[in-house]
Design a protein around this motif. Structure first.
Motif, mmCIF file in Angstrom:
data_model
loop_
_atom_site.group_PDB
_atom_site.id
_atom_site.type_symbol
_atom_site.label_atom_id
_atom_site.label_comp_id
_atom_site.label_asym_id
_atom_site.label_seq_id
_atom_site.Cartn_x
_atom_site.Cartn_y
_atom_site.Cartn_z
ATOM 1 N N PHE A 63 0.992 -1.173 -0.165
ATOM 2 C CA PHE A 63 -0.166 -0.263 -0.042
ATOM 3 C C PHE A 63 0.718 1.176 -0.420
ATOM 4 N N ASN A 64 1.900 1.263 1.024
ATOM 5 C CA ASN A 64 3.156 2.371 0.304
ATOM 6 C C ASN A 64 3.831 3.034 -0.410
ATOM 7 N N ILE A 65 4.621 1.885 -1.142
ATOM 8 C CA ILE A 65 4.850 1.932 -2.661
ATOM 9 C C ILE A 65 3.795 2.088 -3.228
ATOM 10 N N SER A 66 2.671 1.851 -3.757
ATOM 11 C CA SER A 66 1.720 2.043 -4.465
ATOM 12 C C SER A 66 0.583 3.934 -4.506
ATOM 13 N N LEU A 67 0.936 4.043 -2.715
ATOM 14 C CA LEU A 67 0.699 5.848 -2.698
ATOM 15 C C LEU A 67 1.795 6.359 -3.588
ATOM 16 N N MET A 68 2.793 6.460 -3.257
ATOM 17 C CA MET A 68 4.321 6.964 -3.634
ATOM 18 C C MET A 68 4.217 7.303 -4.957
ATOM 19 N N ILE A 69 3.959 6.042 -5.807
ATOM 20 C CA ILE A 69 3.672 6.347 -6.993
ATOM 21 C C ILE A 69 2.576 7.191 -7.389
ATOM 22 N N PHE A 70 1.217 6.736 -6.937
ATOM 23 C CA PHE A 70 -0.176 6.892 -7.216
ATOM 24 C C PHE A 70 0.452 9.067 -7.048
ATOM 25 N N ILE A 71 0.830 9.468 -5.655
ATOM 26 C CA ILE A 71 1.152 10.665 -5.595
ATOM 27 C C ILE A 71 2.282 11.308 -6.769
ATOM 28 N N SER A 72 3.392 10.706 -7.069
ATOM 29 C CA SER A 72 4.449 11.022 -7.592
ATOM 30 C C SER A 72 3.828 11.337 -9.241
ATOM 31 N N THR A 73 2.324 10.396 -9.400
ATOM 32 C CA THR A 73 2.284 10.828 -11.001
ATOM 33 C C THR A 73 0.724 11.555 -11.009
ATOM 34 N N LEU A 74 0.681 11.637 -9.771
ATOM 35 C CA LEU A 74 -0.212 13.378 -9.663
ATOM 36 C C LEU A 74 0.025 14.022 -10.301
ATOM 37 N N ILE B 244 8.813 7.297 -15.062
ATOM 38 C CA ILE B 244 7.617 8.136 -14.977
ATOM 39 C C ILE B 244 8.322 9.984 -14.932
ATOM 40 N N VAL B 245 8.813 10.130 -14.091
ATOM 41 C CA VAL B 245 9.874 11.201 -14.144
ATOM 42 C C VAL B 245 10.868 11.894 -14.828
ATOM 43 N N PRO B 246 11.479 12.950 -15.251
ATOM 44 C CA PRO B 246 12.174 13.357 -15.909
ATOM 45 C C PRO B 246 13.502 13.483 -15.332
ATOM 46 N N ASN B 247 14.454 13.364 -16.470
ATOM 47 C CA ASN B 247 15.968 13.634 -15.402
ATOM 48 C C ASN B 247 15.576 12.206 -15.049
ATOM 49 N N VAL C 87 3.847 14.709 -11.305
ATOM 50 C CA VAL C 87 3.956 14.750 -12.741
ATOM 51 C C VAL C 87 2.743 15.239 -13.328
ATOM 52 N N ASN C 88 1.986 14.310 -13.681
ATOM 53 C CA ASN C 88 0.832 14.974 -14.847
ATOM 54 C C ASN C 88 0.494 16.493 -14.481
ATOM 55 N N TYR C 89 0.594 17.031 -13.168
ATOM 56 C CA TYR C 89 -0.287 18.718 -12.870
ATOM 57 C C TYR C 89 1.413 19.509 -13.355
ATOM 58 N N ASP C 90 2.512 19.353 -12.349
ATOM 59 C CA ASP C 90 4.102 19.882 -13.531
ATOM 60 C C ASP C 90 4.802 19.670 -13.178
ATOM 61 N N SER C 91 5.645 18.927 -13.851
ATOM 62 C CA SER C 91 7.055 17.877 -13.513
ATOM 63 C C SER C 91 7.765 18.605 -11.875
ATOM 64 N N LYS C 92 7.722 19.640 -12.668
ATOM 65 C CA LYS C 92 8.893 20.378 -11.317
ATOM 66 C C LYS C 92 8.522 20.451 -10.206
#
Length: 682
Positions: A305-316, A360-363, A318-323
């Motif tokens: 659950f914790n691994i999925s949660l971190m990936i989910f937040i990171s995806t959100l 999913i992240v740049p650089n 990145v989709n909004y603004d990767s900076k």
């Protein structure tokens, strides 16, 4: 059918893990981007490491952000300002002027001069309203092009300097009067026009912005194109200038492409394989090195659950603004897992999570390096999470590592610090502040998943807690015994590297079942009356043995964690209430040993094994007469060796070397407790 159902029941834990594995893998793959991905890595100012690259298809060369910004700036500087004109204002002013003219000039002037002055006043009005009078003092450049609109029709154009501001009216009056040589009448005309002149122009902000936006929309984001099979860059060639921009354009074209249905399925399959491999490595790690965690489905679910949660937040993000990706507090993951499990599991899970987010992240290389280093620092620096100061210090160190590593990467990429993005350092500071959220998050996880962290153990170790105060009131001897056992157990745990906080809490609560019948236990018999004297040995043994069951019931009623209840359940293992067993053998011909044995289970961890040893040694030490170092050594050896011979530690992952270390600690502690004191004179 019955056999099939029984087989399912026997393997339900494994089936659950398989379903959890599959669902987590598909969830992570679903979160991944559904577009193409450029397969080459390149950096500005660095040699091209791959083979010669030819254009795989026709594509446009995108302009740089600087070029687009420059064009936008040029359009803004050359943009036209639009003003709305109110034609009725000039007619109104002229009408008022005719009616009020004579009132501002004395009768001493001749009629001829009066007509001349009247004509000069009309000339002033014409001058003022040639383009119009502004209602506000706008701070536009004087050479800014303007267009005056009468309704929606363009009436005339010019520059902003042609328009008259309210505070420039007197200048127009002065200039016109000097031109006609009647400057001596300035006071009269100024007084006359002071209340007469009204603004006729208003700035049309919305129409001006609309026209500017239309100009922006016409900006081309490309400058030329590259034909298919054209050589873009050769192996070993330094990537800079136009080559860098062409490569960035090709990368952007790849990432903007939506996969076709056939390729989409293949790429989806490949992503699923990679994610499954990562999750499989985690399960294999748990199966080989953390068997107790692997066998507990709740704990495995918690980790996934914790691994999925971190990936989910990171995806959100990145989709909004990767900076903003560095605002996501990834280091919360190793902190949480270390709090509930251990550092090695926390770091292993953190590394796998960062590798997955790298898709999913740049650089991605830079991101993974920073996050893995930060995770290592988290594991190495955060200890005793229940101490607030430790968490703040560790978060400060993590933030510093982020800043230093990012600075180094930027200098490597750009070769200077002149263009460094200082706002990124602010994102790292926000990341550190967000990491402090780990404390309430741990509390929430404890309630949701029934886990226990050191923070909860610290709260439970407070002797002023409701349950321990009740134990102190009802069974003071037992309470004192528990404190002594807690001190011995904590010292023993520290000696062999076990969880000292956990074993201390377990020791404090291990005998709470004695609150039900405190007088039947010798440590609470302050009056010298022993109620066992009037009971048969079998009944006395049952009362003694029942304090384990009673303790479990009291613990569950007071919502003690299962990890603490384990100490209550196992602190006597399957040992025999030997005193009453021997007494029963003296009175009866046949005696069933099981009737005088604790129900168990045997200790199944280092911590529960430590408690069993310390509890037995501390309780039996009260019977020592004239204790000496030799007696204490023999006493400790006999008690623990008997437990070993009975197989009480077979299920615990404790070694003979560790048991010997515990013996040494117990001997030293008891020798200090029972050392001889000098006799002071009365």
């Amino acid at each position: 059918m019955k056999d099939f159902i029984n087989k399912l029941y026997r393997n339900h834990a494994l089936i659950y893990k398989v379903l959890l594995f599959i669902s987590t893998a598909f969830l992570i793959v679903y979160l991944f981007p559904k577009s193409g991905k450029f397969k080459y890595n390149f950096e500005k100012g660095k040699p091209w490491q791959s083979e010669n690259l030819y254009a795989p298809f026709d594509f446009a060369i995108k302009k740089t952000d600087g070029e687009v910004a420059s064009e936008r700036e040029k359009l803004i500087n050359n943009s036209v300002l639009y003003f709305n004109l109110d034609d009725a204002v000039e007619d109104k002013v002229r009408a008022l002027y005719k009616g009020q003219f004579k009132g501002f000039f004395s009768d001493s002037i001749s009629s001829r001069q009066s007509r001349k002055l009247f004509q000069i006043g009309e000339a002033i009005i014409s001058e003022l309203y040639l383009f119009g009078v502004l209602g506000e003092n706008y701070n536009f450049s004087k050479d800014k092009v303007i267009v005056i609109l009468d309704g929606r029709v363009k009436k005339q154009d010019g520059v902003f300097a042609n328009l008259v501001k309210q505070d420039h009216v007197s200048e127009v009056i002065d200039r016109t009067l000097r031109k006609h040589g009647v400057i001596r009448f300035k006071t009269n005309f100024t007084a006359l026009f002071f209340d007469l002149i009204e603004p006729s122009l208003t700035f049309n902000q919305s129409f001006t912005d609309k026209v500017l936006q239309e100009d922006f929309s016409k900006i081309s984001f490309s400058r030329g194109s590259v034909a298919k099979e054209t050589l873009i860059v050769s192996k070993g060639e330094v990537v800079e200038g136009d080559e860098y921009q062409v490569l960035k354009s090709l990368q952007s074209e790849y990432e903007s492409q939506i996969w076709s249905e056939s390729s989409y399925m293949w790429v989806l399959f490949a992503y699923t394989l990679l994610v499954s491999l990562a999750l499989l490595m985690l399960l294999l790690f748990l199966r080989k090195y953390r068997v107790s965690v692997f066998n507990n489905n709740t704990k495995v679910t918690f980790i996934f659950f914790n691994i999925s949660l971190m990936i989910f937040i990171s995806t959100l993000v990145v989709n909004y603004d990767s900076k903003y990706i560095y605002v996501v507090p990834i280091c919360i993951l190793p902190l949480v897992l270390k709090a509930f499990f251990d550092a090695r599991l926390g770091l292993f899970s953190h590394v796998l999570t960062v590798l997955l987010i790298g898709f999913i992240v740049p650089n991605s290389y830079e991101y993974m390096f920073l996050q893995i280093i930060a995770g290592i620092v988290t594991i190495l620096t955060v200890s005793e999470l229940y101490k607030r100061a430790n968490l703040f210090i560790s978060v400060g160190q993590i933030t510093l590592i982020y800043i230093v590593a990012y600075f180094a990467f930027f200098v490597i990429h750009e070769g200077s610090v002149e263009t460094i993005k200082w706002e990124t350092f602010f994102w790292f500071i926000l990341n550190g502040l967000a990491t402090l959220f780990v404390q309430p998050l741990i509390y929430a996880y404890e309630k949701l998943f029934g886990l226990v962290s050191d923070v909860s153990l610290l709260e439970l170790s407070d002797t002023n807690s409701k349950l321990l105060k009740e134990l102190s009131d009802k069974a003071p001897g037992t309470f004192h015994h528990s404190l002594n056992v807690a001190n011995l157990a904590e010292a023993s745990a520290n000696e062999i590297g076990a969880n000292a906080m956990l074993v201390r809490v377990g020791a404090l609560y291990h005998d709470i079942g004695k609150m039900k019948n405190p007088a039947f236990f010798t440590e609470n018999q302050s009056t010298g009356i022993n109620p066992h004297a009037e009971l048969p040995p079998r009944e006395s043994a049952r009362i003694i043995i029942d304090h384990v069951i009673n303790g479990i019931e009291i613990a569950r009623k007071n919502n003690l964690p299962d990890r603490v209840i384990d100490f209550i359940r196992t602190h006597h293992g399957t040992s025999v209430v030997y005193y009453f067993y021997v007494k029963e053998k003296e009175e009866a011909e046949t005696v069933d040993r099981l009737d005088f044995s604790y129900p168990g289970p045997k200790p199944f961890s280092k911590e529960t094994a430590i408690l069993m040893m310390c509890d037995s040694v501390e309780a039996a030490s009260k019977s020592l007469k004239d204790p000496t170092s030799t007696k204490i050594d023999i006493f400790v050896e006999n008690i623990i060796n008997k437990q070993i011979s009975e197989g009480q530690f077979l299920n615990a992952n404790i070694t003979f070397k560790e048991i010997e270390s515990i013996k040494k600690v117990l001997k030293h502690k008891l020798a200090n407790i029972y050392h001889l004191r000098i006799e002071y004179p009365e």
